[in-house]
Design a protein around this motif. Structure first.
Motif, PDB file in Angstrom:
ATOM      1  N   ALA A 129       0.832  -1.207   0.000  1.00 46.07           N
ATOM      2  CA  ALA A 129       0.000   0.000   0.000  1.00 46.07           C
ATOM      3  C   ALA A 129       0.865   1.254   0.000  1.00 46.07           C
ATOM      4  O   ALA A 129       0.544   2.252  -0.666  1.00 46.07           O
ATOM      5  CB  ALA A 129      -0.929  -0.007   1.207  1.00 46.07           C
ATOM      6  N   VAL A 200      -6.018  -1.269  -5.741  1.00 43.44           N
ATOM      7  CA  VAL A 200      -6.524  -1.672  -4.432  1.00 43.44           C
ATOM      8  C   VAL A 200      -7.195  -3.048  -4.533  1.00 43.44           C
ATOM      9  O   VAL A 200      -7.026  -3.901  -3.661  1.00 43.44           O
ATOM     10  CB  VAL A 200      -7.497  -0.618  -3.880  1.00 43.44           C
ATOM     11  CG1 VAL A 200      -8.155  -1.117  -2.589  1.00 43.44           C
ATOM     12  CG2 VAL A 200      -6.773   0.701  -3.626  1.00 43.44           C
ATOM     13  N   CYS A 250     -11.765  -4.595  -0.340  1.00 43.76           N
ATOM     14  CA  CYS A 250     -10.826  -4.380  -1.455  1.00 43.76           C
ATOM     15  C   CYS A 250     -11.335  -5.047  -2.730  1.00 43.76           C
ATOM     16  O   CYS A 250     -11.134  -4.527  -3.831  1.00 43.76           O
ATOM     17  CB  CYS A 250      -9.444  -4.930  -1.113  1.00 43.76           C
ATOM     18  SG  CYS A 250      -8.511  -3.985   0.110  1.00 43.76           S
ATOM     19  N   ARG A 258     -14.578   0.269  -2.449  1.00 41.12           N
ATOM     20  CA  ARG A 258     -13.267  -0.177  -1.971  1.00 41.12           C
ATOM     21  C   ARG A 258     -12.649   0.855  -1.030  1.00 41.12           C
ATOM     22  O   ARG A 258     -12.896   2.048  -1.169  1.00 41.12           O
ATOM     23  CB  ARG A 258     -12.326  -0.440  -3.161  1.00 41.12           C
ATOM     24  CG  ARG A 258     -12.793  -1.559  -4.060  1.00 41.12           C
ATOM     25  CD  ARG A 258     -11.970  -1.688  -5.318  1.00 41.12           C
ATOM     26  NE  ARG A 258     -12.736  -2.394  -6.344  1.00 41.12           N
ATOM     27  CZ  ARG A 258     -12.554  -2.277  -7.641  1.00 41.12           C
ATOM     28  NH1 ARG A 258     -11.584  -1.477  -8.103  1.00 41.12           N
ATOM     29  NH2 ARG A 258     -13.322  -2.936  -8.492  1.00 41.12           N
ATOM     30  N   LEU A 261      -6.281   3.985   0.295  1.00 37.07           N
ATOM     31  CA  LEU A 261      -5.011   3.543   0.870  1.00 37.07           C
ATOM     32  C   LEU A 261      -4.868   4.052   2.305  1.00 37.07           C
ATOM     33  O   LEU A 261      -4.315   3.356   3.167  1.00 37.07           O
ATOM     34  CB  LEU A 261      -3.853   4.031   0.002  1.00 37.07           C
ATOM     35  CG  LEU A 261      -3.764   3.401  -1.396  1.00 37.07           C
ATOM     36  CD1 LEU A 261      -2.653   4.039  -2.198  1.00 37.07           C
ATOM     37  CD2 LEU A 261      -3.550   1.890  -1.297  1.00 37.07           C
TER      38      LEU A 261
END
Length: 331
Positions: A129, A200, A250, A258, A261
Motif C-alpha cells: 500500500a 486496491v 478491497c 473499496r 489507501l
C-alpha cells in the motif's frame, strides 16, 4: 536449468549486450518481452526488460513506453526496484533497466515457506500500500499487481514491473486484449478502464493469496477466471476472519466501495501498535519465511554454480526476438 533467482543460461539466440549492459542470464519472459540479468559498466547487476519488436511497432506505443517508463523513475526506491535507465526514443529496441533485488517474489516465498499468518499478511499488504501511494502520487497505476511482482525483503516488500503496463494497454485497445493477470484484475480493468482503485482490488487479491495460497478467482481458463471476477463473489475459503472485512472491501466489484489507501494504513496501524518491534520483519514473518528470504540474499545463493558463458552468436537481437514471437504465435 532455471534457478529461482538467477534464471536460465543464455542460448545462441540471446544477445550479449543490450544498450550499455552486458547480458548474463535469462530471468524470465512473457507476452511483452524477455527479461535478462545484466551487468552495468561496473559491477552492479540489473534486470533489463526488452520489449518485443511487434509491440514497439504499434502506433503510439514507442512514445508512450518512453514516457511511462521515464515517469516510473521518480518513484522512491524504498518501495520498489527502481528504474535506472530507459532506452533512447530512436533505439532499434525498447528496453528498461531496473536495479536487481536479491529477494524472493511473494509467490516463491509462499511456495517454499507456506502461507503467511495474518500479521505477516498485514505487514506485506502495508508495504504494498505504501508503494501504491508513491505510484499514485506520481500519477502512475500499476495495472499488474500480483504475487510475482512483489519481492519480499527483510525491510519490506518491493513492488516491481510497473511503468510499462499502461503503455501496453494502449496497444491492447486496438488488439482487443487487456494487459494484466487474470485473478488479480479488477472488473473495470477487465472492461478497459483501470485506475488507482484497480490496484486496491489487486492488493486484496494478493492478500488472499498470501493468507491462503490461492487467488480469489480461479478457473480452468483465463476466460472463466475473468467471468468469475466480473459476476461471482471471490473465493475466500481459508482466509482468517481478522482479514476478511478489509479483503472483502478491497475486492468489491464497484470502485467506490473499496477502501482508500489511507483507510488500509489506518487498519494496519491497529495491528502495528500491538507489535513489540513493529518495523522488524521477524515480528511479522514466520521463521520459515525469514529463512527463504535470507537464502536468496546469501552469498552462496547469489553465486552461480558455473561461470557465465556468453553465446557465440552475434545475430541482431531484433531478429532473435522476432523469431521467438513467430514461434510463440505458431504455438
Amino acid at each position: 536449468m532455471p534457478d529461482p533467482m538467477w534464471g536460465s543460461p543464455l542460448d545462441d539466440r540471446d544477445p550479449t549486450t543490450v544498450g550499455p549492459y552486458t547480458v548474463l542470464r535469462v530471468l524470465g519472459q512473457g507476452g511483452m518481452g524477455r527479461v535478462y540479468l545484466a551487468r552495468g559498466l561496473g559491477t552492479r547487476l540489473y534486470a533489463v526488460k526488452v520489449i518485443r519488436p511487434h509491440l514497439a511497432d504499434e502506433d503510439g506505443f514507442r512514445a508512450r513506453f518512453i514516457r511511462e517508463a521515464s515517469a516510473a523513475r521518480v518513484v522512491s526506491a524504498a518501495f520498489t526496484a527502481p528504474v535506472v535507465e530507459v532506452s533512447p526514443p530512436d533505439a532499434e529496441l525498447l528496453w528498461m533497466a531496473v536495479a536487481f533485488v536479491a529477494a524472493p517474489p511473494l509467490d516463491t516465498l509462499i511456495e517454499r515457506a507456506g502461507i503467511l499468518p495474518p500479521g505477516g499478511v498485514w505487514w506485506v499488504a502495508a508495504g504494498i500500500a505504501e508503494a501504491l501511494l508513491s505510484f499514485h502520487g506520481a500519477e502512475l497505476v500499476h495495472r499488474d499487481l500480483k504475487p510475482a511482482n512483489v519481492l519480499v525483503t527483510t525491510d519490506g516488500p518491493r513492488v516491481i514491473d510497473f511503468g510499462i503496463v499502461k503503455a501496453l494497454d494502449a496497444v491492447s485497445t486496438t488488439s482487443t486484449h487487456v494487459m494484466g493477470t487474470s485473478g488479480y484484475m479488477a472488473p473495470e480493468h477487465i472492461r478497459g478502464a483501470a485506475g488507482p482503485a484497480s490496484d486496491v482490488f489487486a492488493l486484496g487479491a494478493v492478500m488472499v493469496f498470501a493468507a491462503t495460497g490461492h487467488a480469489p478467482f480461479e478457473g480452468p481458463s483465463a476466460g472463466d477466471v475473468l467471468a468469475q471476477t466480473l459476476y461471482r463473489p471471490p473465493n475466500l475459503s481459508g482466509l482468517p476472519g481478522e482479514l476478511a472485512d478489509m479483503v472483502g472491501r478491497c475486492l468489491a466489484k464497484e470502485t467506490e466501495a473499496r477502501p482508500s489507501l489511507s483507510q488500509i494504513f489506518e487498519e494496519f496501524g491497529h495491528h502495528r501498535d500491538r507489535t513489540f518491534t513493529p518495523h522488524a520483519a521477524a515480528s511479522w514473518l514466520p521463521a520459515t519465511a525469514l529463512a527463504v528470504i535470507e537464502d536468496f540474499g546469501s552469498p552462496s545463493s547469489m553465486t552461480p554454480t558455473a561461470p557465465f558463458q556468453p553465446p557465440a552468436t552475434t545475430r541482431p537481437i531484433a531478429a532473435d526476438l522476432q523469431e521467438r514471437a513467430r514461434a510463440a504465435q505458431a504455438l
